[in-house]
Design an enzyme around this catalytic site. Sequence first.
Site, PDB file in Angstrom:
ATOM      1  N   ASP A  13      23.214 -37.366 -43.603  1.00 22.19           N
ATOM      2  CA  ASP A  13      21.915 -36.708 -43.621  1.00 22.19           C
ATOM      3  C   ASP A  13      21.939 -35.674 -44.748  1.00 22.19           C
ATOM      4  O   ASP A  13      23.001 -35.327 -45.270  1.00 22.19           O
ATOM      5  CB  ASP A  13      21.644 -36.020 -42.276  1.00 22.19           C
ATOM      6  CG  ASP A  13      20.302 -35.297 -42.272  1.00 22.19           C
ATOM      7  OD1 ASP A  13      19.288 -35.945 -42.556  1.00 22.19           O
ATOM      8  OD2 ASP A  13      20.269 -34.079 -42.015  1.00 22.19           O
ATOM      9  N   SER A  14      20.757 -35.140 -45.049  1.00 20.09           N
ATOM     10  CA  SER A  14      20.672 -34.089 -46.062  1.00 20.09           C
ATOM     11  C   SER A  14      21.323 -32.792 -45.580  1.00 20.09           C
ATOM     12  O   SER A  14      21.631 -31.918 -46.381  1.00 20.09           O
ATOM     13  CB  SER A  14      19.205 -33.828 -46.402  1.00 20.09           C
ATOM     14  OG  SER A  14      18.478 -33.562 -45.220  1.00 20.09           O
ATOM     15  N   TYR A  45      16.023 -32.597 -48.777  1.00 17.77           N
ATOM     16  CA  TYR A  45      15.668 -33.789 -49.546  1.00 17.77           C
ATOM     17  C   TYR A  45      14.144 -33.995 -49.530  1.00 17.77           C
ATOM     18  O   TYR A  45      13.592 -34.634 -50.419  1.00 17.77           O
ATOM     19  CB  TYR A  45      16.317 -35.037 -48.936  1.00 17.77           C
ATOM     20  CG  TYR A  45      17.787 -35.260 -49.241  1.00 17.77           C
ATOM     21  CD1 TYR A  45      18.591 -34.272 -49.815  1.00 17.77           C
ATOM     22  CD2 TYR A  45      18.380 -36.479 -48.929  1.00 17.77           C
ATOM     23  CE1 TYR A  45      19.946 -34.506 -50.070  1.00 17.77           C
ATOM     24  CE2 TYR A  45      19.725 -36.731 -49.188  1.00 17.77           C
ATOM     25  CZ  TYR A  45      20.503 -35.746 -49.755  1.00 17.77           C
ATOM     26  OH  TYR A  45      21.832 -35.992 -50.002  1.00 17.77           O
ATOM     27  N   GLY A  46      13.504 -33.460 -48.495  1.00 26.99           N
ATOM     28  CA  GLY A  46      12.088 -33.761 -48.238  1.00 26.99           C
ATOM     29  C   GLY A  46      11.112 -33.339 -49.313  1.00 26.99           C
ATOM     30  O   GLY A  46       9.980 -33.812 -49.343  1.00 26.99           O
ATOM     31  N   CYS A  76      18.801 -39.558 -42.238  1.00 30.05           N
ATOM     32  CA  CYS A  76      17.728 -38.771 -42.858  1.00 30.05           C
ATOM     33  C   CYS A  76      16.520 -39.682 -43.131  1.00 30.05           C
ATOM     34  O   CYS A  76      16.658 -40.723 -43.785  1.00 30.05           O
ATOM     35  CB  CYS A  76      18.266 -38.200 -44.168  1.00 30.05           C
ATOM     36  SG  CYS A  76      17.057 -37.269 -45.105  1.00 30.05           S
ATOM     37  N   ASN A  77      15.363 -39.273 -42.645  1.00 22.94           N
ATOM     38  CA  ASN A  77      14.152 -40.079 -42.859  1.00 22.94           C
ATOM     39  C   ASN A  77      13.807 -40.170 -44.340  1.00 22.94           C
ATOM     40  O   ASN A  77      13.430 -41.228 -44.832  1.00 22.94           O
ATOM     41  CB  ASN A  77      12.964 -39.461 -42.121  1.00 22.94           C
ATOM     42  CG  ASN A  77      12.993 -39.746 -40.636  1.00 22.94           C
ATOM     43  OD1 ASN A  77      12.264 -40.595 -40.147  1.00 22.94           O
ATOM     44  ND2 ASN A  77      13.849 -39.054 -39.909  1.00 22.94           N
ATOM     45  N   THR A  78      13.934 -39.050 -45.059  1.00 18.92           N
ATOM     46  CA  THR A  78      13.565 -39.051 -46.476  1.00 18.92           C
ATOM     47  C   THR A  78      14.508 -39.966 -47.265  1.00 18.92           C
ATOM     48  O   THR A  78      14.064 -40.737 -48.127  1.00 18.92           O
ATOM     49  CB  THR A  78      13.601 -37.613 -47.048  1.00 18.92           C
ATOM     50  OG1 THR A  78      12.919 -36.735 -46.151  1.00 18.92           O
ATOM     51  CG2 THR A  78      12.955 -37.547 -48.404  1.00 18.92           C
ATOM     52  N   GLU A 178      15.539 -25.139 -37.652  1.00 18.21           N
ATOM     53  CA  GLU A 178      16.854 -24.590 -38.036  1.00 18.21           C
ATOM     54  C   GLU A 178      16.986 -23.129 -37.628  1.00 18.21           C
ATOM     55  O   GLU A 178      18.071 -22.647 -37.322  1.00 18.21           O
ATOM     56  CB  GLU A 178      17.088 -24.762 -39.545  1.00 18.21           C
ATOM     57  CG  GLU A 178      17.235 -26.233 -39.891  1.00 18.21           C
ATOM     58  CD  GLU A 178      17.896 -26.500 -41.225  1.00 18.21           C
ATOM     59  OE1 GLU A 178      18.414 -25.565 -41.855  1.00 18.21           O
ATOM     60  OE2 GLU A 178      17.897 -27.680 -41.631  1.00 18.21           O
ATOM     61  N   CYS A 210      11.051 -37.374 -38.784  1.00 16.55           N
ATOM     62  CA  CYS A 210      11.946 -36.432 -39.477  1.00 16.55           C
ATOM     63  C   CYS A 210      13.033 -36.047 -38.475  1.00 16.55           C
ATOM     64  O   CYS A 210      12.743 -35.875 -37.282  1.00 16.55           O
ATOM     65  CB  CYS A 210      11.161 -35.204 -39.920  1.00 16.55           C
ATOM     66  SG  CYS A 210      12.212 -33.890 -40.593  1.00 16.55           S
ATOM     67  N   THR A 211      14.243 -35.892 -38.996  1.00 18.89           N
ATOM     68  CA  THR A 211      15.390 -35.590 -38.133  1.00 18.89           C
ATOM     69  C   THR A 211      15.175 -34.369 -37.241  1.00 18.89           C
ATOM     70  O   THR A 211      15.687 -34.305 -36.134  1.00 18.89           O
ATOM     71  CB  THR A 211      16.627 -35.310 -39.002  1.00 18.89           C
ATOM     72  OG1 THR A 211      16.250 -34.407 -40.054  1.00 18.89           O
ATOM     73  CG2 THR A 211      17.194 -36.587 -39.578  1.00 18.89           C
ATOM     74  N   HIS A 212      14.432 -33.371 -37.756  1.00 21.39           N
ATOM     75  CA  HIS A 212      14.308 -32.097 -37.044  1.00 21.39           C
ATOM     76  C   HIS A 212      13.252 -32.105 -35.943  1.00 21.39           C
ATOM     77  O   HIS A 212      13.274 -31.246 -35.067  1.00 21.39           O
ATOM     78  CB  HIS A 212      13.943 -30.982 -38.020  1.00 21.39           C
ATOM     79  CG  HIS A 212      15.028 -30.629 -38.992  1.00 21.39           C
ATOM     80  ND1 HIS A 212      15.546 -31.533 -39.892  1.00 21.39           N
ATOM     81  CD2 HIS A 212      15.678 -29.451 -39.207  1.00 21.39           C
ATOM     82  CE1 HIS A 212      16.479 -30.932 -40.620  1.00 21.39           C
ATOM     83  NE2 HIS A 212      16.578 -29.673 -40.230  1.00 21.39           N
TER      84      HIS A 212
END
Length: 292
Positions: A13-14, A45-46, A76-78, A178, A210-212
Amino acid sequence: MQKISDRPLGVFDSGVGGLTVMKEIMRQLPGEDILYLGDTARVPYGIRSAETVTRYSLEMAAFLVGKGIKLLVVACNTASAFALTAIKERFDIPIIGVIEPGAKGAVKTTSSKKIGIIGTEGTIKSNSYVHAINALCGGRPTVIKEHGVIRFDRYFEVCLGDLTIFTKACPLFVPLAEEGWASNDVAVLTAEHYLGGLKKEPIDTLVLGCTHYPLLKGVISKVMGDGIALIDSAQETVKEINETLIRLGMEGTPSASPLRKFYVTDAPERFLKVGERFLNQEIEHIEKINYD
Ligand code: DGL
């Protein structure tokens, strides 16, 4: 020599976000060894171009492939949106991204045939969820409309025959998650700004692209209201990892203390602090790597 099935899974992931995918792997496939790599030196990365995300992603993938992993998860989605094809072309192991599983989950879930997608600017601009859903539904011509004029209102409507998709970038959800501000007033206000447009549309399914975003599920669900199914790409992705391991005869031999090793490209202390909250468990075995 170690059997292929006993090698670890690689997850990249980023930064810390991919830990939501790792957490789901540990829940659904607790016996598998996992190597996790977070590109904390170059996150996020987004907001970056497709070219840059692809270059970073190829470097991250090369590191994990070099560690002898049996399967790579692009958490990571991006990175999945921009770089999955390039990674698959470069490396000869099974590679799974998060976009297609999330798209499948949405198509299976919707009955109104109106789907919302939220993600980073990069993921939304790439239209990768739209393309993945379109491919699953037979690839129909798309018509794109833009709604809203000011920044927070702007969202897109994409018509694919009888299916309509509404997409919206929600960049501030990443720092909120975060910071541990996933359910306070700031999070609610931000979600109201971002999701106000989508809320007016007759969607019954919303993809957390998105991961978050799984960390903000409570707030997103509160703002969108009852009756909207939230699709967590992580859950769908791990189902796909499991099916792939079974199909290829690569399931690991369950061990009482499976390996969880973490690599970061910068600031391991911050990764530990934020990551333990994302993972909801202690992080041991962390190492800073030099990606050059
Ligand atoms: N991991 C990214 C994603 O899922 C979010 C954070 C970033 O922008 O790097 O798209």
